[in-house]
Structure formats: C-alpha cells, structure tokens
Enzyme design. Structure first.
Site, PDB file in Angstrom:
ATOM      1  CG  ASP A 169     -40.161  15.041  26.457  1.00  0.00           C
ATOM      2  OD1 ASP A 169     -39.949  15.240  25.251  1.00  0.00           O
ATOM      3  OD2 ASP A 169     -39.269  15.068  27.326  1.00  0.00           O
ATOM      4  CE  LYS A 237     -38.350  13.086  30.208  1.00  0.00           C
ATOM      5  NZ  LYS A 237     -38.994  14.362  29.904  1.00  0.00           N
ATOM      6  CE  LYS A 273     -35.384  14.667  28.546  1.00  0.00           C
ATOM      7  NZ  LYS A 273     -36.395  15.639  28.126  1.00  0.00           N
TER       8      LYS A 273
END
Lengths: 337, 286
Positions: A169, A237, A273
């Site tokens: 991430d 995300k 996400k």
C-alpha cells in the site's frame, strides 16, 4: 517566449497504450485535465440514494460474511509490537472463536517492519485470499505522509516485498499532485511498481493510496485515480486512515466509476479499497451496495475490493452473533484488538 | 384573544438526547377517564438497543467519578425536581386522576427518596464493604462496585408512576451503574419530564435512558441482550417474568424480582446491583 522542453515520463504500459508513444508530462496533464468534471451534487445524491437500501435477514447474513471476506484487518500504530501483530493474525485466521463458520479476512495490513512477524504467524495460512488463505499487506513509501525522497521510498517498498509482503500500500506525493506536478507522481508510482518486483519476476500487488481527504475536490480524486491506474496501480485506495475525512461513500463511488470506465475502455479490472472511518456493519453494507451497483457484483471479490478497517470486524461479528442467536450481543463477546 | 394551544411532544430519552422512536411509532396517552392527554413515543427493540449502547458508553465516566461527586450530582437532581414540583403535580393529576394533594404527596415522597439515595453515594461502600479476617500478614478487603448496565421495568401501577420510576432508577445509579428503564406504559409523561430534569442537571448523557412504550415488547430484548449486566423486574408482575429471568440467566445477569408497587427505599436495593471486588495487600514489609 521559450518553448518548454517536453519531459519524458517513465514508460508505463497502460499509459503508453492510452496516451500514445509521446508520453510526456504535458501529454499526461492534457489527458488528466481533459477528463470531464465531476457533478458533485449528483455524485453525493447518488451515494446517499445507494445508502438507503434495506438489507435484511438472509441478504444481511450474506452481506456480513462478504464483508469479513473483504476486510484488510489493519494495525498501523506507532505502538505496534510483534505480539500485537501475532494477535491480529490470530484474529484474522479465526475472527470469532465461538463460531467456526465465520470466514477468514482477506489480508492483514501492517507496517513494513512487522511483515516478517505477520508472515511467521500466518504460517501455512499465508497466501491468496481467493483460496481461503490470508495475504500480508504492508504500507510503504514513508506512510502515511509520503514525505521522503524516492530512493528511501523504493528501499522501503523493496524491503517489505523481500520480507514476504504480497501487497504494497503506497501513498502518492500529495504535495506534488496538488502543485500540478503529475509527472513526478506518475514516475514515482512506476518506480514503486518496479520495486514491487520479486526475485522470481512476479510482482507484489500495488495499492495506490490517493489520500482523498487531502485532494480537496472530486475532480482531483478522479484525476488521481486515472493517474494511479495509468502508472500501473492494481488497486486504488482512498486513504491512509490518518487524515480526516477518510473514506466516504461519494469518494468511493467516484473511484468505482473510474474503474468501471477503465474496464469498459480496456477490459482490465482494477481494485478499489476504501479505508478509514468505516466502523459499523451498516456503513459497510452501503459500500457493498455501491460496489454492486457501480462496478458490478464481480467486484465483490477480495482481488477487486477491500475494506481497510480495524474496528469494523468486531461490529460485523456482533451483528453476526445477533443474526445467529436472535439476541443482541455485546463487546464482551468479541476479542479486543 | 384566545391563544393557540401548544401541545408538548413527548419523546424518548437516550444518550442525553430526546429522539423520536426509530420506528416512528407513537401511542396515545389518556387520562383514566379515557380523554386524550398526549402522544408518546412507542419505543422499538432498536431504540432499546441504542439505549444500551448509550448506557454502555456512559459507564466509564459515571462509575469513574467519586462517590462524593455522584452524591452531589444526585442531590442536585432533587433540587431541580423541587423547582419543577408544580409541573409534576399537574401531570400526575391529569394522568392518574388523583387530587392535587395526593399528587403533591407522591412528588414529595419521590423527591425524599431521591435525596435519601443521594446520601448513600459516598456511604454504601463503607456499610456494604468489609475488611475480611485472614490468617496472615495482609489485608483482605471487599468493596461493592457498580455492576454495569441495568435494564429496568418501572412499576406499572395505575397510580404512583413518578414515585415508581424514581424508586427503581435512583438505587441503580447511586453506585455508578447506568440504566435503561421502561417507563410506566399507561402514564409515561412524568417519566419524560423527569428526563428533562436529568438532561438539564449534571448527570452525564447516557447514565439514565428512558423508553416509553410496551414493556411486554421491549423487556425480552433487554433480558436477552448480552451487553446488559443486570435486570430489575420491579414492574414486570404482569409480564411473563419467569421467562425473562430464564433469558437473563443465559448471560448471567443479576435479576431483581417483581415488586408490588414502588419498592421502598433500602440499602439492599443499592447493593443488589453491585459486584463485590476483593483485594489483598501486604500489611508491612518490616
């Protein structure tokens, strides 16, 4: 008047195919700024409308189990210890010790230096969530601010991948993005993607955190989403969870629209996400509805949609216990994390 | 010139706020002769669930204050009740069809009970606690502590609605418990007026949560709720209270049995809703 020399960008496959061989900062900017503006009122109304669906009984039971399967169970505190990571992993493998029918979560998400402990604790359960196993996601690139030089970010990423992280991430450089230096952001994502390469030539999945709470406008969120996808992100995300507002339904809806458009354009599927601020099952169910209505039900899959959350899991477990026993449960009946 | 009537909207009291029922339902409250008095909120199981969440959140703050402080906060409620005496008398006269003198005596008794319980806040530990004899060089001390969230069915009698409510709520909150109480179904108006007193006093929101509606509908949800620590069935005589006790036993709740009318003030009522903590400590290292 002097002509600005076009700055060539790193050759990312998707961008080359979409924008053309003359991939420069200028052509990227023209592309991103040529995206249609977002109708903010319409977007928020659509999100609010999707949040009014009533999901009950068997549909609710299905939704709760789906939510658990889509959770990236997260601990991202300065005070994280190997012991805390081990207990997080234990919870990921067996969310409700009183009920073995509860599915496992998709992944655990930790800081890069905690990856070895997570991998060790998972043991044979470490692997692809589609096979009922649990992935290890690591935040990298000077999470959460992203304020570090590129070599540091790349070393951070490569270290986590070498330790066994399946997913990275990364945070984008919001300062550069807001200053209009799309090329810098683009090149960094491409470089981090390359740092995700393992010794055997495969890549760790790259989730690109846009930190929408700092991007100020929906137009910026749409541009950043396209930018991240063009540069090679596997997932986009919403947030780090360290900045308020974190994930909101309209922002997630907007990002889902981008991945839907990308699918129509290229046939390729990108994941989304939302992370941070989703604490109740009720909220999470609204996200499921939004995913199914926007990108399609095929997106309700751990490879294409995740919840970044820590306290959400406990609330889902309480709701699950309520459904199975018919009585309200309490926080004494789930593990504290 | 005639004035436009301004009827009062009676709502629930949950977490220091006055929400309508989540279900949107109301029921008519009538005088004993059957004349319309007001619309009251008809609480649903989800209101009960929300009230338990509010009560749970309020535990740490309320049980964490000193007994002295709790006593002062409770005494202040008695002061406010005294100031609103006329309003309570009017409501009781209308709802219970009693004379102003009888209603006044009920309000006085309720205020006196409240003051009596307030006084126990910094004393019940000394009386109910104990220094236990041991055969070694250490102290062994038992002290009562709040048990947690207490669900209460207030007395449902045709008269004495205010006194009944006070007689069950006060002993529960003296020790630091928080309560979810189902008010008298037939005359709930004084309960909501009491909530207005609580909301303007120093009692933190969530310590007392008042639901109006059907005890038969809501009580089973509270009895089975895993996050409720004790169940006071004072006003549950007309319900299937044995079933409620059995449900409560599934999650090891403390249970108080039904009472005939308003329970009179007693230390036992305070202690019944506490848990005893026993600790030991060395006497000296010399």
């Amino acid at each position: 008047m002097t002509l600005e020399r076009p700055l060539a960008l790193a050759p990312a496959k998707r961008a080359l195919e979409l924008i053309g061989a003359d991939l420069t900062e200028k052509s990227l900017r023209l592309h991103l700024e040529g995206l249609p503006g977002v109708d903010a009122v319409g977007l928020e109304q659509r999100a609010a409308g999707l949040g009014t669906r009533s999901i009950k009984t068997t549909s609710k039971a299905w939704a709760l189990d789906t939510i658990i399967r889509l959770i990236d169970l997260t601990t991202l505190e300065g005070a994280d210890t190997p012991g805390k990571v081990r207990s997080l992993v234990a919870k990921a493998m067996n969310p409700d010790p009183s009920d073995p029918t509860v599915p496992r979560v998709a992944a655990v998400c930790v800081y890069g230096d905690m990856v070895p402990y997570a991998v060790e604790a998972l043991g044979a359960s470490h692997g692809d969530p589609a096979k009922g196993l649990i992935s290890v996601a690591a935040v990298a690139t000077a999470f959460p601010s992203g304020r570090a030089s590129l070599p540091v970010k790349l070393a951070d990423t490569a270290d986590a991948v070498a330790n066994g992280a399946d997913e990275i991430d990364m945070v984008i450089d919001r300062g550069a993005f807001l200053a209009g230096k799309y090329g810098v952001v683009f090149d960094q994502i491409v470089a981090v993607k390359e740092a995700c390469r393992r010794a055997d030539g495969t890549y760790a999945h790259l989730k690109v955190i846009l930190e929408t709470g700092e991007l100020n406008t929906y137009d910026n969120v749409r541009r950043a989403s396209w930018l991240a996808i063009l540069a090679g992100g596997d997932f986009i995300k919403t947030s780090t969870g360290k900045v308020a507002p974190a994930a909101t339904l309209p922002v997630t809806l907007l990002m889902l629209e981008v991945v839907r458009d990308w699918k129509r354009l290229t046939g390729e599927r990108i994941g989304v996400k939302p992370a941070g601020g989703i604490r109740s099952s009720k909220d999470a169910i609204k996200y499921l509805v939004t995913v199914a209505e926007t990108a399609g039900e095929e997106w309700l899959d751990p490879h294409l949609f995740r919840f970044g959350a820590s306290s959400l899991l406990n609330d889902v477990l309480l709701q699950r216990q309520k459904l199975s026993t018919g009585r309200y449960s309490g926080p004494d009946y789930v593990t504290i994390d | 010139m005639s004035r436009l009537a301004v009827p009062k909207t009676y709502k629930l009291y949950i977490g220091g706020k006055f929400p309508r029922s989540e279900s949107g339902r109301t029921y008519e409250v009538a005088t004993r002769e059957g004349a319309f008095l007001a619309n009251a909120a008809l609480a649903s199981r989800k209101d009960a669930r929300d009230a338990v969440v509010a009560a749970r959140a309020a535990i740490a703050g309320w049980a964490g204050t000193t007994g002295y402080n709790r006593g002062q906060v409770l005494y202040r409620i008695a002061e406010l009740l005294e100031g609103r005496r006329a309003q309570f008398v009017d409501e009781l006269v209308a709802a219970e069809a009693v004379s102003a003198a009888v209603a006044g005596r009920q309000v006085d008794t309720a205020i006196d009970a409240w003051v009596w319980y307030a006084g126990w806040a910094d004393k019940y530990v000394q009386v109910a606690g104990n220094g236990n004899p041991v055969s070694g060089p250490y102290f062994n001390l038992s002290t009562p502590e709040a048990t947690g969230v207490v669900a209460i069915v207030a007395p449902q009698g045709a008269t004495g609605s205010l006194l009944g409510l006070v007689s069950v709520v006060a002993p529960a909150i003296v020790s630091g418990n928080t309560v979810v109480v189902i008010a008298n179904q037939a005359s709930p108006l004084s309960a909501i007026s009491l909530a207005e007193v609580l909301a303007t006093s120093d009692v933190p929101g969530g310590v007392v949560n008042i639901l109006t509606g059907s005890p038969a509908e809501i009580a089973p949800w509270l009895a089975g709720h895993a996050d409720v620590n004790a169940l006071d069935l004072a006003g549950a005589e007309a319900l299937a209270w044995v079933d409620l006790q059995i449900m409560a036993a599934d999650t090891l709740k403390r249970v108080l049995p039904p009472e005939n009318g308003a329970p009179s003030p007693s230390l036992e009522r305070i202690v019944a809703l506490t848990e005893t903590k026993t600790v030991w400590h060395t006497k000296s290292l010399i």
